[in-house]
Design a protein around this motif. Sequence first.
Motif, PDB file in Angstrom:
ATOM      1  N   LYS A  84       0.832  -1.212   0.000  1.00 44.02           N
ATOM      2  CA  LYS A  84       0.000   0.000   0.000  1.00 44.02           C
ATOM      3  C   LYS A  84       0.864   1.258   0.000  1.00 44.02           C
ATOM      4  O   LYS A  84       0.579   2.229  -0.697  1.00 44.02           O
ATOM      5  CB  LYS A  84      -0.922  -0.005   1.228  1.00 44.02           C
ATOM      6  N   LEU A  85       1.932   1.224   0.795  1.00 47.81           N
ATOM      7  CA  LEU A  85       2.821   2.392   0.876  1.00 47.81           C
ATOM      8  C   LEU A  85       3.519   2.628  -0.468  1.00 47.81           C
ATOM      9  O   LEU A  85       3.553   3.747  -0.977  1.00 47.81           O
ATOM     10  CB  LEU A  85       3.868   2.172   1.972  1.00 47.81           C
ATOM     11  N   GLY A  88       0.788   3.188  -3.392  1.00 44.41           N
ATOM     12  CA  GLY A  88       0.130   4.474  -3.146  1.00 44.41           C
ATOM     13  C   GLY A  88       1.050   5.639  -3.465  1.00 44.41           C
ATOM     14  O   GLY A  88       0.661   6.592  -4.140  1.00 44.41           O
ATOM     15  N   SER A  89       2.307   5.569  -3.001  1.00 44.73           N
ATOM     16  CA  SER A  89       3.243   6.659  -3.254  1.00 44.73           C
ATOM     17  C   SER A  89       3.550   6.790  -4.740  1.00 44.73           C
ATOM     18  O   SER A  89       3.709   7.900  -5.262  1.00 44.73           O
ATOM     19  CB  SER A  89       4.554   6.420  -2.487  1.00 44.73           C
ATOM     20  N   LEU A  91       1.479   5.982  -7.257  1.00 43.44           N
ATOM     21  CA  LEU A  91       0.313   6.607  -7.902  1.00 43.44           C
ATOM     22  C   LEU A  91       0.279   8.104  -7.599  1.00 43.44           C
ATOM     23  O   LEU A  91       0.004   8.928  -8.481  1.00 43.44           O
ATOM     24  CB  LEU A  91      -0.982   5.949  -7.407  1.00 43.44           C
ATOM     25  N   PHE A  92       0.577   8.450  -6.347  1.00 48.89           N
ATOM     26  CA  PHE A  92       0.592   9.871  -5.972  1.00 48.89           C
ATOM     27  C   PHE A  92       1.624  10.633  -6.796  1.00 48.89           C
ATOM     28  O   PHE A  92       1.331  11.710  -7.335  1.00 48.89           O
ATOM     29  CB  PHE A  92       0.866  10.018  -4.466  1.00 48.89           C
ATOM     30  N   ALA A 131     -10.086   5.017  -2.265  1.00 48.67           N
ATOM     31  CA  ALA A 131      -8.889   4.402  -1.692  1.00 48.67           C
ATOM     32  C   ALA A 131      -9.147   3.205  -0.770  1.00 48.67           C
ATOM     33  O   ALA A 131      -8.444   2.199  -0.891  1.00 48.67           O
ATOM     34  CB  ALA A 131      -8.052   5.462  -0.977  1.00 48.67           C
ATOM     35  N   LYS A 135      -7.325  -0.352  -1.174  1.00 53.08           N
ATOM     36  CA  LYS A 135      -6.454  -0.889  -0.126  1.00 53.08           C
ATOM     37  C   LYS A 135      -6.873  -2.305   0.244  1.00 53.08           C
ATOM     38  O   LYS A 135      -6.026  -3.200   0.385  1.00 53.08           O
ATOM     39  CB  LYS A 135      -6.540  -0.009   1.133  1.00 53.08           C
TER      40      LYS A 135
ATOM     41  N   GLY B  22      -3.669   7.783  -4.259  1.00 53.01           N
ATOM     42  CA  GLY B  22      -2.329   7.410  -3.805  1.00 53.01           C
ATOM     43  C   GLY B  22      -2.019   7.899  -2.402  1.00 53.01           C
ATOM     44  O   GLY B  22      -1.483   7.140  -1.588  1.00 53.01           O
ATOM     45  N   THR B  23      -2.376   9.150  -2.083  1.00 55.49           N
ATOM     46  CA  THR B  23      -2.017   9.668  -0.759  1.00 55.49           C
ATOM     47  C   THR B  23      -2.813   8.957   0.332  1.00 55.49           C
ATOM     48  O   THR B  23      -2.301   8.714   1.414  1.00 55.49           O
ATOM     49  CB  THR B  23      -2.245  11.188  -0.641  1.00 55.49           C
ATOM     50  N   ARG B  24      -4.068   8.584   0.050  1.00 59.09           N
ATOM     51  CA  ARG B  24      -4.824   7.898   1.104  1.00 59.09           C
ATOM     52  C   ARG B  24      -4.354   6.446   1.225  1.00 59.09           C
ATOM     53  O   ARG B  24      -4.316   5.891   2.326  1.00 59.09           O
ATOM     54  CB  ARG B  24      -6.328   7.954   0.811  1.00 59.09           C
ATOM     55  N   MET B  25      -3.978   5.843   0.098  1.00 58.52           N
ATOM     56  CA  MET B  25      -3.496   4.464   0.137  1.00 58.52           C
ATOM     57  C   MET B  25      -2.173   4.391   0.910  1.00 58.52           C
ATOM     58  O   MET B  25      -1.938   3.468   1.682  1.00 58.52           O
ATOM     59  CB  MET B  25      -3.296   3.969  -1.302  1.00 58.52           C
ATOM     60  N   ALA B  26      -1.302   5.382   0.715  1.00 57.03           N
ATOM     61  CA  ALA B  26       0.010   5.378   1.356  1.00 57.03           C
ATOM     62  C   ALA B  26      -0.011   6.096   2.702  1.00 57.03           C
ATOM     63  O   ALA B  26       1.009   6.155   3.389  1.00 57.03           O
ATOM     64  CB  ALA B  26       1.036   6.040   0.443  1.00 57.03           C
ATOM     65  N   ASN B  27      -1.166   6.623   3.103  1.00 56.96           N
ATOM     66  CA  ASN B  27      -1.294   7.381   4.356  1.00 56.96           C
ATOM     67  C   ASN B  27      -0.356   8.574   4.439  1.00 56.96           C
ATOM     68  O   ASN B  27       0.182   8.858   5.517  1.00 56.96           O
ATOM     69  CB  ASN B  27      -1.056   6.470   5.573  1.00 56.96           C
ATOM     70  N   CYS B  29       1.536  12.314   2.114  1.00 56.68           N
ATOM     71  CA  CYS B  29       1.914  12.978   0.864  1.00 56.68           C
ATOM     72  C   CYS B  29       3.269  13.656   1.043  1.00 56.68           C
ATOM     73  O   CYS B  29       4.085  13.220   1.843  1.00 56.68           O
ATOM     74  CB  CYS B  29       0.847  14.005   0.495  1.00 56.68           C
ATOM     75  N   HIS B  33       4.633  12.420   4.578  1.00 57.48           N
ATOM     76  CA  HIS B  33       5.779  11.516   4.481  1.00 57.48           C
ATOM     77  C   HIS B  33       7.083  12.290   4.268  1.00 57.48           C
ATOM     78  O   HIS B  33       8.100  12.002   4.874  1.00 57.48           O
ATOM     79  CB  HIS B  33       5.587  10.535   3.316  1.00 57.48           C
ATOM     80  N   ALA B  48       8.402   6.181   0.990  1.00 62.74           N
ATOM     81  CA  ALA B  48       7.333   6.853   0.244  1.00 62.74           C
ATOM     82  C   ALA B  48       7.902   7.973  -0.614  1.00 62.74           C
ATOM     83  O   ALA B  48       7.571   8.097  -1.803  1.00 62.74           O
ATOM     84  CB  ALA B  48       6.282   7.406   1.210  1.00 62.74           C
TER      85      ALA B  48
END
Lengths: 145, 70
Positions: A84-85, A88-89, A91-92, A131, A135, B22-27, B29, B33, B48
């Motif tokens: 997820k980390l 997620g990062s 995709l962000f 999200a 997840k 992405g930011t919610r999945m990775a907790n 931004c 992070h 991250a």
Amino acid sequence: MRRNLSAFLCGALFGAGLLLSGMTDTTRVQGWLDVFGDWDATLAFVMGGAILPMAAAWIVARRRRTALLGTPLPLEQDATVDAKLVLGSTLFGAGWALAGLCPGPALASLGYGGTGGMLFLIAMLAGMVAAPAAKARLDHMTARG
Amino acid sequence: METHITGSLGVILAGGFLVGLGTRMANGCTSGHGVCGISRLSLRGIVATVFYILAGGLVMAGARHLLGWI
């Protein structure tokens, strides 16, 4: 009241910092990510410049259990690096490059971003709503191996 | 105030959706992070930040120099 006032002042300070440092200018941000093109390295100093006072703040925070206004401080560190980390990062980062906005400046763009900023914010909220399902799916996939 | 947000609707919507997901999945931004995480030497924050900068650089290269989207 004091907590709300403090939150307001912290938010205003953060927003002013984003504006002054250029984090709200999508061209600057995209120039910073354009490592393979006409690279603009200046935003690296923004991140470095923000990390230094924050590191000092953590040193002070380590001696406390709550913030000045009573909110518990998250002192326990979580070192879990999972799918997820990483996903997620990734995709962000992709979205950040496409539009040049990360979540803080995207919220700030309500004040200056016009229609484009507002559309970005709506799409960002939609992504946040999607999200938890993504997840859960990822957890399911990694659990099966 | 200068912001320079792209006028391309598809790029704005795709970018916004990916940033939210992405930011919610990775907790976290760039602030959570990047600034708060790295400043306390958090492994999650460092990992991250490496991945979003790497992904950002590659997507920027592809979208700008190969595809001409931005």
